[in-house]
Motif scaffolding. Structure first.
Motif, PDB file in Angstrom:
ATOM      1  N   UNK A 247       0.747  -1.158   0.239  1.00 52.01           N
ATOM      2  CA  UNK A 247      -0.069   0.089  -0.058  1.00 52.01           C
ATOM      3  C   UNK A 247       0.883   1.350  -0.065  1.00 52.01           C
ATOM      4  N   UNK A 248       0.369   2.194  -0.601  1.00 54.42           N
ATOM      5  CA  UNK A 248       1.119   3.478  -0.536  1.00 54.42           C
ATOM      6  C   UNK A 248       0.774   3.934   0.888  1.00 54.42           C
ATOM      7  N   UNK A 249       1.971   4.548   1.408  1.00 58.89           N
ATOM      8  CA  UNK A 249       2.006   5.129   2.820  1.00 58.89           C
ATOM      9  C   UNK A 249       1.049   6.228   3.305  1.00 58.89           C
ATOM     10  N   UNK A 250       0.849   7.074   2.031  1.00 57.60           N
ATOM     11  CA  UNK A 250       0.021   8.215   2.235  1.00 57.60           C
ATOM     12  C   UNK A 250      -1.532   7.928   1.991  1.00 57.60           C
ATOM     13  N   UNK A 251      -1.977   6.702   1.495  1.00 58.97           N
ATOM     14  CA  UNK A 251      -3.264   6.610   1.156  1.00 58.97           C
ATOM     15  C   UNK A 251      -4.153   6.219   2.386  1.00 58.97           C
ATOM     16  N   UNK A 252      -5.547   6.181   2.235  1.00 59.93           N
ATOM     17  CA  UNK A 252      -6.321   6.276   3.681  1.00 59.93           C
ATOM     18  C   UNK A 252      -6.347   4.770   4.168  1.00 59.93           C
ATOM     19  N   UNK A 253      -6.244   3.756   3.390  1.00 60.69           N
ATOM     20  CA  UNK A 253      -6.163   2.508   3.926  1.00 60.69           C
ATOM     21  C   UNK A 253      -5.126   2.049   4.821  1.00 60.69           C
ATOM     22  N   UNK A 254      -3.797   2.418   4.667  1.00 61.39           N
ATOM     23  CA  UNK A 254      -2.853   2.192   5.545  1.00 61.39           C
ATOM     24  C   UNK A 254      -2.874   3.444   6.788  1.00 61.39           C
ATOM     25  N   UNK A 255      -3.326   4.574   6.640  1.00 56.13           N
ATOM     26  CA  UNK A 255      -3.381   5.493   7.601  1.00 56.13           C
ATOM     27  C   UNK A 255      -4.491   4.827   8.775  1.00 56.13           C
ATOM     28  N   UNK A 256      -5.043   4.196   8.244  1.00 61.24           N
ATOM     29  CA  UNK A 256      -6.207   3.305   9.449  1.00 61.24           C
ATOM     30  C   UNK A 256      -5.813   2.358  10.170  1.00 61.24           C
ATOM     31  N   UNK A 257      -4.544   1.629   9.893  1.00 62.83           N
ATOM     32  CA  UNK A 257      -3.956   0.703  10.505  1.00 62.83           C
ATOM     33  C   UNK A 257      -3.762   1.219  12.119  1.00 62.83           C
ATOM     34  N   UNK A 258      -3.855   0.414  12.922  1.00 66.76           N
ATOM     35  CA  UNK A 258      -3.529   0.793  14.430  1.00 66.76           C
ATOM     36  C   UNK A 258      -2.034   0.324  14.984  1.00 66.76           C
ATOM     37  N   UNK A 259      -1.199   1.160  14.776  1.00 65.30           N
ATOM     38  CA  UNK A 259       0.280   0.729  15.117  1.00 65.30           C
ATOM     39  C   UNK A 259       0.353   0.476  16.474  1.00 65.30           C
ATOM     40  N   UNK A 260       0.608  -0.375  17.403  1.00 63.50           N
ATOM     41  CA  UNK A 260       0.630  -0.621  18.736  1.00 63.50           C
ATOM     42  C   UNK A 260       2.079  -0.550  19.159  1.00 63.50           C
ATOM     43  N   UNK A 261       3.084  -0.573  18.342  1.00 64.95           N
ATOM     44  CA  UNK A 261       4.436  -0.333  18.706  1.00 64.95           C
ATOM     45  C   UNK A 261       5.315  -0.057  17.620  1.00 64.95           C
ATOM     46  N   UNK A 262       6.144   0.804  17.799  1.00 59.88           N
ATOM     47  CA  UNK A 262       7.023   1.542  16.404  1.00 59.88           C
ATOM     48  C   UNK A 262       6.271   2.580  15.769  1.00 59.88           C
ATOM     49  N   UNK A 263       6.366   2.355  14.677  1.00 56.34           N
ATOM     50  CA  UNK A 263       6.011   3.689  13.741  1.00 56.34           C
ATOM     51  C   UNK A 263       5.272   3.166  12.579  1.00 56.34           C
ATOM     52  N   UNK A 264       4.781   4.244  11.779  1.00 56.57           N
ATOM     53  CA  UNK A 264       4.156   3.877  10.609  1.00 56.57           C
ATOM     54  C   UNK A 264       4.954   3.616   9.580  1.00 56.57           C
ATOM     55  N   UNK A 265       4.678   3.161   8.386  1.00 61.94           N
ATOM     56  CA  UNK A 265       5.467   3.121   7.002  1.00 61.94           C
ATOM     57  C   UNK A 265       5.697   4.581   6.549  1.00 61.94           C
ATOM     58  N   UNK A 266       6.871   5.028   6.174  1.00 60.83           N
ATOM     59  CA  UNK A 266       7.003   6.028   5.391  1.00 60.83           C
ATOM     60  C   UNK A 266       7.561   6.176   3.669  1.00 60.83           C
TER      61      UNK A 266
END
Length: 381
Positions: free
Chosen positions: A111-130
């Motif tokens: 998934x592209x990191x800036x698209x709406x689907x990936x932004x909705x993933x709940x990251x419990x530890x660490x960071x989101x994709x860049x």
């Protein structure tokens, strides 16, 4: 003696044979509840993947048997975004990898990191994709636990291709909990599919059923222009997509085919038990006929005994099926694909199957008992 008490008394008078029959029905019903429940749960999870992310319509390449075999040019996303009523479009590339051991068939989502689907993933530890090409991945918490991965650890998605775990994500969806998520460009390069995607998730501006149907028709009508990019499109909502996917149809078919063997054994067990019961109680049944019992009442008695044993087997089998499913969901491999939850309608299906088994297994013995003439039965005794 009341009719209902007579039924249960006849069942418990032969405890060993009745227990074996109930066990056979329980195995059959347990197989239905567990296998069909797992398949239905997987379908529900697949549907929830998109519904929970705000995906109103799913655009795939038409005519493909399996979801992962769909191939669409990424450029189609720009055409879709221009269709009236489309709020946003997310491109997704999907594949399946084997990580060794029990971790086979692990889904990988690009998934592209800036698209709406990936932004909705709940990251419990660490960071989101860049989006700066650092070869990082998100890992679902079930897969992370199974592989004992933590933030910063390396992971070989395929041999010789090492990525770094940027974060661990958690979802209510079992599929995502067992998946690897990476940047779309990274997965395209990894799988030699530059410029290609598996599907597009469309988020509509208006989400009421009428507006969604109109948007679907507009996208389909635009198929001529979009097909110029090289593909025919199949447009469906998440419920239709999950229900009609080849994976779901195959899983449900296999579940019922496997269960059928156990169902046949259960039906034969009831038939054998009831035939033996009628034979052993020939004199008793003849006496009932002699003192005025109608044929229909004798038939009802035998059928009720068969259905009673089937009902007892349904209770035991349903509990066993639910327990087995939950135990499988606790294993490292099972946690990635099994939610452990059985829908109430699946349990109702199990009870319906047990009722049918009882009727099938008891029909002939009941008919034979009802056709017995009192004088012949008394002479037999």
């Amino acid at each position: 003696m009341r009719f209902s008490r007579l039924i249960w008394a006849n069942i418990f008078n032969r405890p060993v044979r009745s227990l074996l029959t109930i066990s056979g029905v329980a195995v059959a019903v347990g197989a239905v509840v567990a296998l069909v429940g797992i398949a239905s749960g997987f379908e529900r999870s697949l549907r929830d993947v998109y519904e929970s992310r705000g995906v109103d319509l799913i655009v795939l390449q038409s005519g493909k048997l399996q979801q992962v075999s769909s191939v669409l040019p990424q450029s189609i996303g720009e055409e879709l975004a221009r269709v009236e009523g489309v709020d946003s479009v997310a491109a997704m590339l999907m594949d399946v990898v084997a990580l060794g051991g029990d971790n086979f068939g692990v889904p990988v989502l690009g998934l592209s990191p800036d698209e709406f689907i990936l932004q909705q993933f709940k990251v419990t530890s660490g960071k989101r994709l860049r989006s700066d090409g650092r070869r990082e991945v998100l890992v679902g918490h079930a897969l992370a636990e199974g592989l004992k991965l933590a933030v910063g650890d390396p992971i070989d998605v395929i041999d010789g291709e090492t990525f770094t775990v940027a974060g661990v994500c958690e979802s209510t969806n079992v599929n995502e909990n067992g998946a690897i998520i990476m940047a779309l460009a990274d997965l395209q390069e990894l799988m030699l599919r530059e410029g290609e995607v598996t599907l597009f998730g469309v988020h509509a501006g208006k989400t009421d059923p009428h507006s969604i149907q109109q948007l679907r028709e507009r996208i389909t009508a635009e198929d001529g222009a979009l097909a110029a990019a090289g593909s025919k499109l199949s447009v469906s909502d998440s419920q239709q997509f999950a229900a009609h996917s080849a994976e779901m149809r195959i899983a449900k078919s296999l579940a019922w085919l496997t269960s059928t063997v156990a169902l046949i054994v259960g039906a034969v067990g009831i038939l054998n038990t009831m035939l033996m019961a009628v034979f052993e109680r020939t004199g008793e049944l003849a006496m009932m006929r002699a003192v005025g019992w109608r044929r229909s009442r004798v038939m009802s008695l035998v059928l009720a005994e068969a259905v009673g044993m089937a009902a007892a087997g349904a209770v035991v089998g349903s509990l066993g099926g639910v327990l087995i499913t939950r135990l499988l969901a606790l294993t490292p491999a099972g946690a990635r694909i099994i939610s452990g939850q059985i829908a109430p309608e699946v349990i109702l299906q199990g009870f319906a199957v047990a009722f049918v088994l009882g009727v099938i297994g008891g029909a002939y013995p009941a008919y034979r008992a009802a056709r017995m003439e009192p004088i012949d039965g008394l002479r037999h005794d």
